[in-house]
Scaffold this active site. Structure first.
Site, PDB file in Angstrom:
ATOM      1  N   GLN A  98       0.846  -1.196   0.000  1.00 57.27           N
ATOM      2  CA  GLN A  98       0.000   0.000   0.000  1.00 57.27           C
ATOM      3  C   GLN A  98       0.884   1.249   0.000  1.00 57.27           C
ATOM      4  OE1 GLN A  98      -3.460  -0.632   3.010  1.00 57.27           O
ATOM      5  NE2 GLN A  98      -1.813  -1.976   3.655  1.00 57.27           N
ATOM      6  N   HIS A 116      -1.479   1.232  -4.329  1.00 59.90           N
ATOM      7  CA  HIS A 116      -1.934   2.617  -4.137  1.00 59.90           C
ATOM      8  C   HIS A 116      -1.144   3.612  -4.988  1.00 59.90           C
ATOM      9  CE1 HIS A 116      -4.010   1.708   0.005  1.00 59.90           C
ATOM     10  NE2 HIS A 116      -4.625   1.194  -1.027  1.00 59.90           N
ATOM     11  N   THR A 194       0.514  -2.658   8.884  1.00 56.01           N
ATOM     12  CA  THR A 194      -0.697  -2.021   8.348  1.00 56.01           C
ATOM     13  C   THR A 194      -1.830  -2.121   9.357  1.00 56.01           C
ATOM     14  OG1 THR A 194      -2.321  -2.020   6.555  1.00 56.01           O
ATOM     15  CG2 THR A 194      -1.234  -4.124   6.994  1.00 56.01           C
TER      16      THR A 194
HETATM   17  P1  OAD Z   1      -1.523   3.168   9.037  1.00 59.10           P
HETATM   18  O1  OAD Z   1      -0.863   4.431   9.458  1.00 59.10           O
HETATM   19  O2  OAD Z   1      -3.015   3.133   9.074  1.00 59.10           O
HETATM   20  O3  OAD Z   1      -1.011   1.949   9.916  1.00 59.10           O
HETATM   21  C1  OAD Z   1       0.364   1.685  10.097  1.00 59.10           C
HETATM   22  C2  OAD Z   1       0.494   0.518  11.055  1.00 59.10           C
HETATM   23  O4  OAD Z   1       1.878   0.213  11.176  1.00 59.10           O
HETATM   24  C3  OAD Z   1      -0.033   0.792  12.458  1.00 59.10           C
HETATM   25  O5  OAD Z   1      -0.867  -0.289  12.868  1.00 59.10           O
HETATM   26  C4  OAD Z   1       1.243   0.859  13.316  1.00 59.10           C
HETATM   27  O6  OAD Z   1       1.053   0.339  14.624  1.00 59.10           O
HETATM   28  C5  OAD Z   1       2.185  -0.028  12.537  1.00 59.10           C
HETATM   29  N1  OAD Z   1       3.613   0.295  12.715  1.00 59.10           N
HETATM   30  C6  OAD Z   1       4.206   1.478  13.015  1.00 59.10           C
HETATM   31  N2  OAD Z   1       5.546   1.349  13.043  1.00 59.10           N
HETATM   32  C7  OAD Z   1       5.824   0.061  12.777  1.00 59.10           C
HETATM   33  C8  OAD Z   1       7.021  -0.697  12.651  1.00 59.10           C
HETATM   34  N3  OAD Z   1       8.236  -0.161  12.811  1.00 59.10           N
HETATM   35  N4  OAD Z   1       6.911  -2.023  12.362  1.00 59.10           N
HETATM   36  C9  OAD Z   1       5.705  -2.601  12.190  1.00 59.10           C
HETATM   37  N5  OAD Z   1       4.551  -1.945  12.285  1.00 59.10           N
HETATM   38  C10 OAD Z   1       4.587  -0.624  12.567  1.00 59.10           C
HETATM   39  O7  OAD Z   1      -0.969   2.832   7.567  1.00 59.10           O
HETATM   40  P2  OAD Z   1      -1.544   1.815   6.468  1.00 59.10           P
HETATM   41  O8  OAD Z   1      -2.214   0.658   7.094  1.00 59.10           O
HETATM   42  O9  OAD Z   1      -0.449   1.564   5.507  1.00 59.10           O
HETATM   43  O10 OAD Z   1      -3.657   5.123   1.497  1.00 59.10           O
HETATM   44  O11 OAD Z   1      -2.625   2.715   5.774  1.00 59.10           O
HETATM   45  C11 OAD Z   1      -3.299   2.211   4.659  1.00 59.10           C
HETATM   46  C12 OAD Z   1      -3.581   3.318   3.670  1.00 59.10           C
HETATM   47  O12 OAD Z   1      -4.235   4.394   4.340  1.00 59.10           O
HETATM   48  C13 OAD Z   1      -2.342   3.978   3.089  1.00 59.10           C
HETATM   49  O13 OAD Z   1      -1.822   3.257   1.976  1.00 59.10           O
HETATM   50  C14 OAD Z   1      -2.845   5.304   2.657  1.00 59.10           C
HETATM   51  C15 OAD Z   1      -3.656   5.641   3.883  1.00 59.10           C
HETATM   52  O14 OAD Z   1      -4.697   6.521   3.702  1.00 59.10           O
HETATM   53  C16 OAD Z   1      -3.610   6.020   0.499  1.00 59.10           C
HETATM   54  O15 OAD Z   1      -2.957   7.034   0.551  1.00 59.10           O
HETATM   55  C17 OAD Z   1      -4.448   5.633  -0.676  1.00 59.10           C
END
Ligand code: OAD
Length: 248
Positions: A98, A116, A194
């Site tokens: 993503q 994305h 994620t």
């Molecule tokens: P999020 O910001 O929603 O979630 C990131 C996740 O990564 C959270 O659950 C954190 O706890 C976890 N995290 C943080 N640091 C970490 C690390 N070092 N190792 C492992 N995990 C860690 O981001 P996404 O799930 O990627 O879309 O969000 C999905 C989509 O929402 C993105 O692609 C973007 C956004 O709106 C678009 O822009 C289309």
């Protein structure tokens, strides 16, 4: 630290889904954490077609800043562990990300679907010319115009090649992921970094389970959908993935 390791012997296949967490240790902010990108930037203003129509300059300022920051970051051991897994598994591996930051590609991932979009590509908001590589930043200057539209006597604004809210993912990307899931050999699904809050990616785990996959999640903390996974490894992916993924 994980005591477990993924077992990928025989003909097992590995489908990986990554999110912003995998790039956090490279210095790229996630979206939904306190201080995350969506706290300081309203989604509807910078990540929707309506926001772009309303104020393309603001949108380009936002993505120009993200281009500059992402360029200054480097892939981390989590990205590299996925490259090693791909090198070992070859056609039995697929990475759906993503993330738009390009770090998987820079680390060397090739069996990669950027569902994305890609921060370092632009396309025309008006005509259907193919997206093209574009590292430039557009701030405080004329907005970038499409050459193809200009040649046809129209005015077309360039936009970042990113899937915005309210837009559909490229069907070819979803088909590639679906086709990978359909294979006969054992399937392992691994989500990394994620929050599982954006569809259709958030639905991949359920789709994989329906195909009989073993499901794993590596995340810094348990997200709301943690219960959908059979195995959860809590920790930063840059530390966990190199231990979890078998190399030999
Ligand atoms: P999020 O910001 O929603 O979630 C990131 C996740 O990564 C959270 O659950 C954190 O706890 C976890 N995290 C943080 N640091 C970490 C690390 N070092 N190792 C492992 N995990 C860690 O981001 P996404 O799930 O990627 O879309 O969000 C999905 C989509 O929402 C993105 O692609 C973007 C956004 O709106 C678009 O822009 C289309």
């Amino acid at each position: 630290m994980p005591r477990e390791r993924l077992r990928l012997g025989g003909n097992a296949r590995l489908l990986v889904l990554t999110g912003a967490g995998v790039s956090a240790e490279s210095g790229i902010p996630t979206f939904r954490a306190a201080g995350g990108l969506w706290e300081s930037h309203p989604i509807e203003k910078v990540a929707s077609p309506e926001g772009f129509r309303e104020d393309p300059e603001r949108v380009w300022r936002f993505y120009s800043e993200r281009r500059r920051k992402a360029r200054a970051c480097e892939p981390n051991p989590g990205h590299r562990a996925l490259v090693a897994a791909e090198e070992r598994l070859q056609h039995r591996f697929l990475l759906a990300t993503q993330n738009v930051d390009g770090l998987h590609r820079r680390a060397g991932s090739r069996r990669l679907v950027e569902i994305h979009g890609n921060l370092f590509q632009s396309r025309c908001a008006h005509c259907d010319r193919a997206p093209f590589d574009d590292e430039r930043t557009y701030e405080g200057e004329a907005l970038p115009l499409c050459d193809a539209c200009e040649a046809a006597g129209r005015m077309g604004l360039l936009r970042p090649h990113i899937v915005w809210f309210g837009e559909l993912l490229d069907p070819a990307h979803l088909q590639r992921i679906d086709a990978f899931m359909q294979g006969n050999e054992r399937l392992v699904f691994l989500a990394v970094g994620t929050s599982g809050s954006v569809y259709p990616a958030a639905g991949f785990v359920s789709a994989a389970r329906r195909m009989g996959a073993e499901t794993w999640l590596v995340n810094a903390e348990p997200p709301d959908n943690v219960g959908l996974f059979e195995h959860f490894v809590e920790g930063p992916s840059g530390q966990v993935l190199p231990e979890l993924l078998p190399l030999g």
